[in-house]
Design a protein around this motif. Structure first.
Motif, PDB file in Angstrom:
ATOM      1  N   VAL A 203       0.840  -1.207   0.000  1.00 37.47           N
ATOM      2  CA  VAL A 203       0.000   0.000   0.000  1.00 37.47           C
ATOM      3  C   VAL A 203       0.868   1.247   0.000  1.00 37.47           C
ATOM      4  O   VAL A 203       0.632   2.196  -0.761  1.00 37.47           O
ATOM      5  CB  VAL A 203      -0.948   0.004   1.213  1.00 37.47           C
ATOM      6  CG1 VAL A 203      -1.671   1.335   1.323  1.00 37.47           C
ATOM      7  CG2 VAL A 203      -1.962  -1.134   1.112  1.00 37.47           C
ATOM      8  N   VAL A 204       1.902   1.257   0.849  1.00 37.25           N
ATOM      9  CA  VAL A 204       2.777   2.424   0.981  1.00 37.25           C
ATOM     10  C   VAL A 204       3.520   2.708  -0.328  1.00 37.25           C
ATOM     11  O   VAL A 204       3.788   3.867  -0.662  1.00 37.25           O
ATOM     12  CB  VAL A 204       3.771   2.219   2.137  1.00 37.25           C
ATOM     13  CG1 VAL A 204       4.827   3.303   2.155  1.00 37.25           C
ATOM     14  CG2 VAL A 204       3.026   2.174   3.467  1.00 37.25           C
ATOM     15  N   LEU A 205       3.827   1.659  -1.084  1.00 39.86           N
ATOM     16  CA  LEU A 205       4.549   1.848  -2.345  1.00 39.86           C
ATOM     17  C   LEU A 205       3.614   2.147  -3.515  1.00 39.86           C
ATOM     18  O   LEU A 205       3.833   3.098  -4.272  1.00 39.86           O
ATOM     19  CB  LEU A 205       5.371   0.591  -2.664  1.00 39.86           C
ATOM     20  CG  LEU A 205       6.552   0.284  -1.743  1.00 39.86           C
ATOM     21  CD1 LEU A 205       7.166  -1.064  -2.099  1.00 39.86           C
ATOM     22  CD2 LEU A 205       7.610   1.377  -1.833  1.00 39.86           C
ATOM     23  N   LEU A 206       2.556   1.350  -3.659  1.00 38.07           N
ATOM     24  CA  LEU A 206       1.747   1.437  -4.871  1.00 38.07           C
ATOM     25  C   LEU A 206       0.782   2.619  -4.867  1.00 38.07           C
ATOM     26  O   LEU A 206       0.633   3.314  -5.879  1.00 38.07           O
ATOM     27  CB  LEU A 206       0.961   0.132  -5.072  1.00 38.07           C
ATOM     28  CG  LEU A 206       0.151   0.047  -6.367  1.00 38.07           C
ATOM     29  CD1 LEU A 206       1.040   0.214  -7.592  1.00 38.07           C
ATOM     30  CD2 LEU A 206      -0.598  -1.285  -6.446  1.00 38.07           C
ATOM     31  N   SER A 236       8.267  11.206 -11.960  1.00 38.86           N
ATOM     32  CA  SER A 236       9.483  10.449 -11.650  1.00 38.86           C
ATOM     33  C   SER A 236       9.342   9.693 -10.333  1.00 38.86           C
ATOM     34  O   SER A 236       9.676   8.508 -10.241  1.00 38.86           O
ATOM     35  CB  SER A 236      10.683  11.405 -11.579  1.00 38.86           C
ATOM     36  OG  SER A 236      10.852  12.099 -12.785  1.00 38.86           O
ATOM     37  N   GLY A 237       8.846  10.394  -9.311  1.00 41.11           N
ATOM     38  CA  GLY A 237       8.665   9.730  -8.021  1.00 41.11           C
ATOM     39  C   GLY A 237       7.659   8.614  -8.106  1.00 41.11           C
ATOM     40  O   GLY A 237       7.861   7.523  -7.528  1.00 41.11           O
ATOM     41  N   GLY A 238       6.543   8.837  -8.820  1.00 40.69           N
ATOM     42  CA  GLY A 238       5.527   7.797  -8.952  1.00 40.69           C
ATOM     43  C   GLY A 238       6.046   6.576  -9.677  1.00 40.69           C
ATOM     44  O   GLY A 238       5.786   5.433  -9.275  1.00 40.69           O
ATOM     45  N   ALA A 239       6.806   6.796 -10.761  1.00 37.50           N
ATOM     46  CA  ALA A 239       7.368   5.665 -11.506  1.00 37.50           C
ATOM     47  C   ALA A 239       8.328   4.854 -10.644  1.00 37.50           C
ATOM     48  O   ALA A 239       8.335   3.619 -10.684  1.00 37.50           O
ATOM     49  CB  ALA A 239       8.080   6.179 -12.759  1.00 37.50           C
ATOM     50  N   GLY A 240       9.135   5.546  -9.825  1.00 34.09           N
ATOM     51  CA  GLY A 240      10.055   4.843  -8.936  1.00 34.09           C
ATOM     52  C   GLY A 240       9.325   4.002  -7.897  1.00 34.09           C
ATOM     53  O   GLY A 240       9.715   2.852  -7.625  1.00 34.09           O
ATOM     54  N   VAL A 242       6.234   2.760  -8.131  1.00 34.64           N
ATOM     55  CA  VAL A 242       5.561   1.639  -8.791  1.00 34.64           C
ATOM     56  C   VAL A 242       6.568   0.542  -9.132  1.00 34.64           C
ATOM     57  O   VAL A 242       6.284  -0.654  -8.972  1.00 34.64           O
ATOM     58  CB  VAL A 242       4.827   2.125 -10.054  1.00 34.64           C
ATOM     59  CG1 VAL A 242       4.320   0.938 -10.878  1.00 34.64           C
ATOM     60  CG2 VAL A 242       3.655   3.017  -9.675  1.00 34.64           C
ATOM     61  N   ALA A 243       7.760   0.927  -9.590  1.00 36.17           N
ATOM     62  CA  ALA A 243       8.801  -0.069  -9.870  1.00 36.17           C
ATOM     63  C   ALA A 243       9.214  -0.805  -8.598  1.00 36.17           C
ATOM     64  O   ALA A 243       9.386  -2.033  -8.599  1.00 36.17           O
ATOM     65  CB  ALA A 243      10.013   0.615 -10.507  1.00 36.17           C
ATOM     66  N   ALA A 244       9.357  -0.058  -7.494  1.00 38.92           N
ATOM     67  CA  ALA A 244       9.701  -0.698  -6.212  1.00 38.92           C
ATOM     68  C   ALA A 244       8.604  -1.661  -5.784  1.00 38.92           C
ATOM     69  O   ALA A 244       8.886  -2.753  -5.256  1.00 38.92           O
ATOM     70  CB  ALA A 244       9.929   0.376  -5.149  1.00 38.92           C
ATOM     71  N   PHE A 245       7.337  -1.274  -6.011  1.00 36.06           N
ATOM     72  CA  PHE A 245       6.243  -2.177  -5.665  1.00 36.06           C
ATOM     73  C   PHE A 245       6.316  -3.466  -6.476  1.00 36.06           C
ATOM     74  O   PHE A 245       6.060  -4.560  -5.953  1.00 36.06           O
ATOM     75  CB  PHE A 245       4.890  -1.509  -5.898  1.00 36.06           C
ATOM     76  CG  PHE A 245       3.749  -2.479  -5.792  1.00 36.06           C
ATOM     77  CD1 PHE A 245       3.288  -2.899  -4.554  1.00 36.06           C
ATOM     78  CD2 PHE A 245       3.165  -3.010  -6.934  1.00 36.06           C
ATOM     79  CE1 PHE A 245       2.267  -3.821  -4.448  1.00 36.06           C
ATOM     80  CE2 PHE A 245       2.139  -3.937  -6.834  1.00 36.06           C
ATOM     81  CZ  PHE A 245       1.685  -4.339  -5.589  1.00 36.06           C
ATOM     82  N   ALA A 246       6.659  -3.353  -7.766  1.00 39.84           N
ATOM     83  CA  ALA A 246       6.726  -4.548  -8.605  1.00 39.84           C
ATOM     84  C   ALA A 246       7.741  -5.547  -8.054  1.00 39.84           C
ATOM     85  O   ALA A 246       7.473  -6.758  -7.983  1.00 39.84           O
ATOM     86  CB  ALA A 246       7.073  -4.159 -10.039  1.00 39.84           C
ATOM     87  N   PHE A 247       8.914  -5.059  -7.635  1.00 47.26           N
ATOM     88  CA  PHE A 247       9.921  -5.955  -7.047  1.00 47.26           C
ATOM     89  C   PHE A 247       9.409  -6.553  -5.736  1.00 47.26           C
ATOM     90  O   PHE A 247       9.593  -7.736  -5.463  1.00 47.26           O
ATOM     91  CB  PHE A 247      11.227  -5.188  -6.817  1.00 47.26           C
ATOM     92  CG  PHE A 247      12.006  -4.929  -8.070  1.00 47.26           C
ATOM     93  CD1 PHE A 247      12.626  -5.962  -8.753  1.00 47.26           C
ATOM     94  CD2 PHE A 247      12.111  -3.642  -8.585  1.00 47.26           C
ATOM     95  CE1 PHE A 247      13.347  -5.724  -9.921  1.00 47.26           C
ATOM     96  CE2 PHE A 247      12.818  -3.393  -9.744  1.00 47.26           C
ATOM     97  CZ  PHE A 247      13.436  -4.430 -10.423  1.00 47.26           C
TER      98      PHE A 247
END
Length: 485
Positions: A203-206, A236-240, A242-247
């Protein structure tokens, strides 16, 4: 003769679609009212824009929670609570006394609306059990197809005949009837996993990640485009995030907030990609077409909304035809033809039509709407083929998110194109020509990508392998998704 839809599917879809109509119309109905709201509430257009932005951010924040809520509390309870929240937000929005209160109440609306759409799709697809998905999608896709086109028209009529507060109060009958139908017609369930814990890290990431992407896209519509600090920084922050959430989600596997492993499934990733592109074409055009009618053809806001009616009629006309064809020939060729029709029907607007006869453009809009109807439904069907149980809920989140991001990106892209062309010295007509050519090209790209959708044979195999729905609560599926070939 085609097999009739199961009565349980019809009852479930009817109860859900009535309530969902309010949400989908509300998403677009406000687009013609922002100037009026700014005047009546004594604020700037920039601030009143947050009435729309706040709603979209709340939608994005709650969509990812739908799978967990369904597993924990069950579909009927989640749907009715979400619909009640949306009803409360609608009533309060109509009672707003200033811009700040209206923005807050719109966020409340967005919380309810963000849950309702993925929950609706999940419940109906689960009841259908993988059968007759084309005809099922024709039913549940009705609000999503009609709302973007008919919403602005309804908003224009309300403003012409009455007070802006009725833009929100018009939701009340839909939501009240929707609650009564849900109480009487939806089957009760306790949830698949009443002890399921929320993925707090997810939740905190996505949630802020999606909000950042949508906020950046929303701000990029303003002068300066993607070069604005308040556009590229949240993007930029949102993309980062979302990428962290994927991992993170890949490590959590079936316990993640959203099971991103489903993107390995051919039908899911291809449908999600194409839903993104179709939303670029639909919502990008919903920016271009009203502006075209007003700025190039000289109509007022209500006239521009009424001139878009043929596109909505075309979409509705396609709905029953495409639904039956999908069940017979599969999603692939319907989507290919649909994207091609949209591309061809957009070209007349790119040919400097300032002096073209209106009937020609209205016919083009009808054909364009027909093509959009032929695009949306097969992609919805493809995204659920071969899935069962909780996988359907997670696929609903992925596809709904793709649609949201695609719509916001399309709006931002075409706004930036218009601004850049005009600032570069092009005439207003030439700027619109460029934007419509880009819209046609993006749609043709969708036609090419549609060839990777599962074939008709793979779709039938997926249906045959889909387990029949069970009325009893089951534990969440933890296995890897089955890819369609």
């Amino acid at each position: 003769m085609a097999e009739k839809l199961d009565k349980t599917v019809v009852r479930t879809a009817t109860a859900l679609v009535i309530g969902a109509l309010a949400v989908v119309f509300d998403t677009t109905i406000l687009s013609v009212a922002l100037h009026t709201l700014a005047i009546d509430l004594h604020t700037s257009v920039a601030q009143i824009q947050w009435v729309t932005t706040g709603y979209l951010l709340a939608l994005a924040a709650t969509v990812p929670l739908s799978a967990w809520l369904l597993a924990r509390f069950g579909g009927k309870r989640v749907w009715m609570v979400a619909l009640a929240i949306f009803l409360a937000g609608s009533i309060l929005s109509g009672l707003a006394w200033n811009a700040e209160s209206l923005i807050a109440f719109r966020v409340l609306q967005g919380v309810g609306g963000g849950l309702m759409l993925p929950v609706m799709t999940t419940l109906v697809m689960e009841v259908a059990g993988g059968r007759q998905l084309g005809r099922v999608s024709a039913v549940i896709g009705l609000p999503a197809m009609a709302g973007p086109v008919l919403g602005p028209v309804l908003g224009g009529l309300i403003l012409a005949l009455g007070d802006w507060r009725w833009i929100f109060w018009v939701n009340i009958p839909f939501t009240v009837v929707g609650l009564l139908l849900a109480w009487r017609m939806l089957p009760s369930d306790r949830g698949r996993d009443p002890e399921r814990r929320l993925d707090v890290v997810g939740v905190v990431l996505l949630v802020p990640g999606l909000a950042g992407l949508l906020l950046g896209l929303s701000n990029s519509v303003q002068p300066g485009g993607f070069g604005r600090v308040d556009a590229w920084l949240p993007l930029s922050g949102g993309a980062g995030l979302v990428a962290a959430f994927a991992f993170w989600a890949l490590r959590r596997r079936g316990n993640a907030l959203v099971d991103v492993r489903l993107l390995r499934v051919r039908s899911v990733w291809s449908a999600s990609t194409l839903l993104f592109l179709s939303s670029v074409a639909l919502y990008g055009a919903m920016l271009l077409l009203p502006l075209f009618w007003q700025q190039v053809r000289g109509t007022d806001a209500l006239g521009a909304g009424l001139l878009l009616v043929p596109q909505g009629l075309g979409t509705l006309a396609c709905r029953p035809i495409a639904g039956r064809l999908i069940d017979r020939v599969g999603a692939r060729w319907i989507a290919v033809v649909g994207f091609a029709i949209v591309a061809v029907a957009t070209v007349p607007f790119a040919l400097s039509p300032a002096s073209a006869a209106d009937p020609l453009l209205l016919v083009a809009l009808f054909v364009r709407g027909f093509g959009l109807g032929a695009v949306t439904m097969p992609l919805m069907v493809a995204s659920y083929q071969g899935l069962a149980g909780e996988q359907i809920a997670h696929s609903s989140i992925l596809t709904r998110t793709a649609q949201q991001l695609g719509g916001s990106f399309g709006t931002a892209l075409f706004a930036v194109l218009l601004q850049a062309a005009v600032q570069g010295g092009a005439s207003l007509t030439a700027a619109f020509d460029l934007a419509f050519w880009v819209a046609s090209a993006a749609t043709l790209l969708g036609a090419g990508i549609s060839f990777v959708l599962p074939s008709a044979g793979a779709a039938k195999a997926a249906v045959a392998s889909t387990p029949a729905p069970s009325p009893a609560p089951v534990t969440a599926a933890s296995g890897s998704p089955r890819p369609a070939r």
